[in-house]
Design a protein around this motif. Structure first.
Motif, PDB file in Angstrom:
ATOM      1  N   GLU A  99       0.825  -1.216   0.000  1.00 39.63           N
ATOM      2  CA  GLU A  99       0.000   0.000   0.000  1.00 39.63           C
ATOM      3  C   GLU A  99       0.855   1.261   0.000  1.00 39.63           C
ATOM      4  N   LEU A 100       2.014   1.184   0.670  1.00 38.28           N
ATOM      5  CA  LEU A 100       2.901   2.339   0.763  1.00 38.28           C
ATOM      6  C   LEU A 100       3.892   2.404  -0.397  1.00 38.28           C
ATOM      7  N   GLY A 101       3.813   1.446  -1.305  1.00 40.83           N
ATOM      8  CA  GLY A 101       4.704   1.442  -2.454  1.00 40.83           C
ATOM      9  C   GLY A 101       6.113   0.979  -2.129  1.00 40.83           C
ATOM     10  N   ILE A 102       6.262   0.212  -1.059  1.00 41.63           N
ATOM     11  CA  ILE A 102       7.572  -0.299  -0.650  1.00 41.63           C
ATOM     12  C   ILE A 102       7.778  -1.695  -1.225  1.00 41.63           C
ATOM     13  N   ASP A 103       8.902  -1.910  -1.859  1.00 37.25           N
ATOM     14  CA  ASP A 103       9.223  -3.221  -2.430  1.00 37.25           C
ATOM     15  C   ASP A 103       9.814  -4.099  -1.318  1.00 37.25           C
ATOM     16  N   MET A 104       8.931  -4.613  -0.489  1.00 33.04           N
ATOM     17  CA  MET A 104       9.345  -5.438   0.639  1.00 33.04           C
ATOM     18  C   MET A 104       9.556  -6.876   0.178  1.00 33.04           C
ATOM     19  N   LYS A 105      10.697  -7.455   0.552  1.00 33.83           N
ATOM     20  CA  LYS A 105      11.020  -8.810   0.130  1.00 33.83           C
ATOM     21  C   LYS A 105      11.191  -9.729   1.338  1.00 33.83           C
ATOM     22  N   THR A 106      11.247 -11.047   1.057  1.00 27.09           N
ATOM     23  CA  THR A 106      11.492 -12.030   2.101  1.00 27.09           C
ATOM     24  C   THR A 106      12.975 -12.415   2.092  1.00 27.09           C
ATOM     25  N   ASN A 107      13.376 -13.190   3.085  1.00 22.30           N
ATOM     26  CA  ASN A 107      14.792 -13.554   3.205  1.00 22.30           C
ATOM     27  C   ASN A 107      15.306 -14.407   2.042  1.00 22.30           C
ATOM     28  N   LYS A 108      14.408 -14.996   1.284  1.00 23.68           N
ATOM     29  CA  LYS A 108      14.822 -15.828   0.154  1.00 23.68           C
ATOM     30  C   LYS A 108      15.528 -15.011  -0.937  1.00 23.68           C
ATOM     31  N   HIS A 109      15.331 -13.697  -0.910  1.00 22.45           N
ATOM     32  CA  HIS A 109      15.904 -12.841  -1.944  1.00 22.45           C
ATOM     33  C   HIS A 109      17.302 -12.334  -1.595  1.00 22.45           C
ATOM     34  N   PHE A 110      17.811 -12.678  -0.401  1.00 24.11           N
ATOM     35  CA  PHE A 110      19.076 -12.095   0.041  1.00 24.11           C
ATOM     36  C   PHE A 110      20.061 -13.157   0.519  1.00 24.11           C
TER      37      PHE A 110
END
Length: 387
Positions: free
Chosen positions: A307-318
């Motif tokens: 909703e805030l336009g934040i590209d939030m990712k999970t730990n699988k991406h790092f």
């Protein structure tokens, strides 16, 4: 839309929050010594959230709790953790000023929605998250471990906080860590005239250091060992009869840390045997457990991030071999928890936590955006949990 409504509420309070953030940046204090920080934070809460009941924590003068609740609610408790201790030499280089700003911002927003609260909301001022050498007057960290022992989080429904970082990550796999200080006791002698009479305690530290360096080749990518010599002797013409070092051992999970610890202690014992010195181990304020994120909290947090336009990712991406540790991990083993990351610098390696440059980044415009969004995200997530 809830997030838009909360952003509007935050705008009425943001100047005061940003001023607090700057104050904490300009007045860094080490763990258990956060006297100015504690005073400024509790004053801001008391002056702007009239419904908040501030309480001291026994035997922890720089800790506190604040509570807001609606009469007639079921009185389950959801806690927001804030941190405000700094690092020696580099100040707020882990961004704990931002952690405090976000947590207080969320607490303020929830106080404005008190009619929608079925749970009591507790803000917990947590001193000494950073692990400092035990040779420091108040070294050892472990503030949240002590707060857990004092049952500050007793019967909590959930516990949440946000940490500034180089990436947006809802569920970082922060690793377990244990601190030890190591003393070697040898025998003094004239370093030129009669060195053969002495037992060199500095040689013991150097041997142990090099043994650990050699061991690193056989460690897992998520296993880390790092240390400094805090006392290397008194004078070059005296065989050192006493030296001390401070170490941290890290593993992906607490169970793996126990295996790693045995290997590391053997390095010190072997160095003692080789030099004829005695070795003494001093433990810190408890093991920091690995972090466990509650899936429901993560899902809600992710939805509001969109909703805030934040590209939030999970730990699988790092790359999870790059993580640090936190005593919030101990909380996460007992209660549904969320310890999310919000980026204030690019994830390109140019600036990382525990650098002076990261401390400077905590008072930039990007930091203000993170404080604003973080406050709204925590408040939105907690409101979603209301019955």
């Amino acid at each position: 839309m809830l997030t838009k409504e909360l952003l509007g509420d935050f705008s009425k309070f943001e100047k005061k929050i940003f001023a607090l953030n700057d104050f904490l940046y300009k007045n860094p204090e080490l763990g258990y010594e956060e006297v100015k920080s504690h005073k400024e934070i509790t004053k801001l809460i008391s002056n702007n959230i009239s419904s908040a009941k501030i309480k001291k924590v026994s035997e922890m003068p720089t800790a506190f709790t604040g509570l807001i609740n609606k009469k007639g609610g079921n009185q389950k408790t959801i806690s927001i953790c804030i941190e405000y201790d700094a690092l020696p030499g580099v100040g707020q280089a882990c961004g704990h000023n931002i952690i405090s700003s976000i947590g207080i911002g969320a607490f303020y927003l929830l106080s404005k929605k008190i009619d929608k609260l079925s749970d009591a909301i507790q803000i917990v001022g947590c001193p000494a998250e950073e692990i400092l050498p035990l040779s420091f007057p108040n070294g050892g960290g472990g503030g949240k471990i002590k707060l857990l022992e004092k049952e500050v989080f007793k019967d909590n429904k959930a516990v949440l906080m946000i940490h500034p970082a180089t990436r947006n990550e809802v569920d970082p796999l922060m690793v377990a860590v244990k601190q030890i200080d190591v003393e070697f006791i040898g025998k003094a002698a004239h370093a030129s005239g009669s060195p053969y009479i002495g037992k060199n305690a500095l040689d013991a530290q150097v041997l142990a250091y090099n043994s650990i360096s050699a061991l690193r080749q056989q460690l897992l990518p998520t296993e880390k060992v790092h240390g400094i010599i805090t006392n290397g002797g008194e004078s070059a013409n005296i065989i050192p009869d006493y030296t001390r070092s401070s170490w941290m051992m890290r593993a992906q999970k607490t169970s793996g840390l126990k295996v790693l610890e045995k290997k590391i202690l053997n390095c010190f014992k072997s160095a003692a045997s080789a030099t004829g010195c005695k070795v003494n181990f001093i433990e810190g304020n408890g093991t920091y457990e690995n972090l466990v994120t509650d899936s429901k909290l993560a899902e809600i947090f992710m939805d509001y991030s969109k909703e805030l336009g934040i590209d939030m990712k999970t730990n699988k991406h790092f790359d999870q071999s790059k993580n640090g540790s936190t005593d919030f991990g101990n909380i996460s083993k007992k209660f549904p928890s969320l310890h999310a990351f919000l980026a204030i610098v690019p994830d390109d390696g140019s600036v990382v936590n525990h650098q002076p440059e990261f401390a400077h980044a905590t008072i930039t415009n990007e930091a203000k955006i993170a404080i604003r969004n973080g406050s709204v995200l925590l408040a939105s997530t907690i409101l979603k949990l209301q019955d």
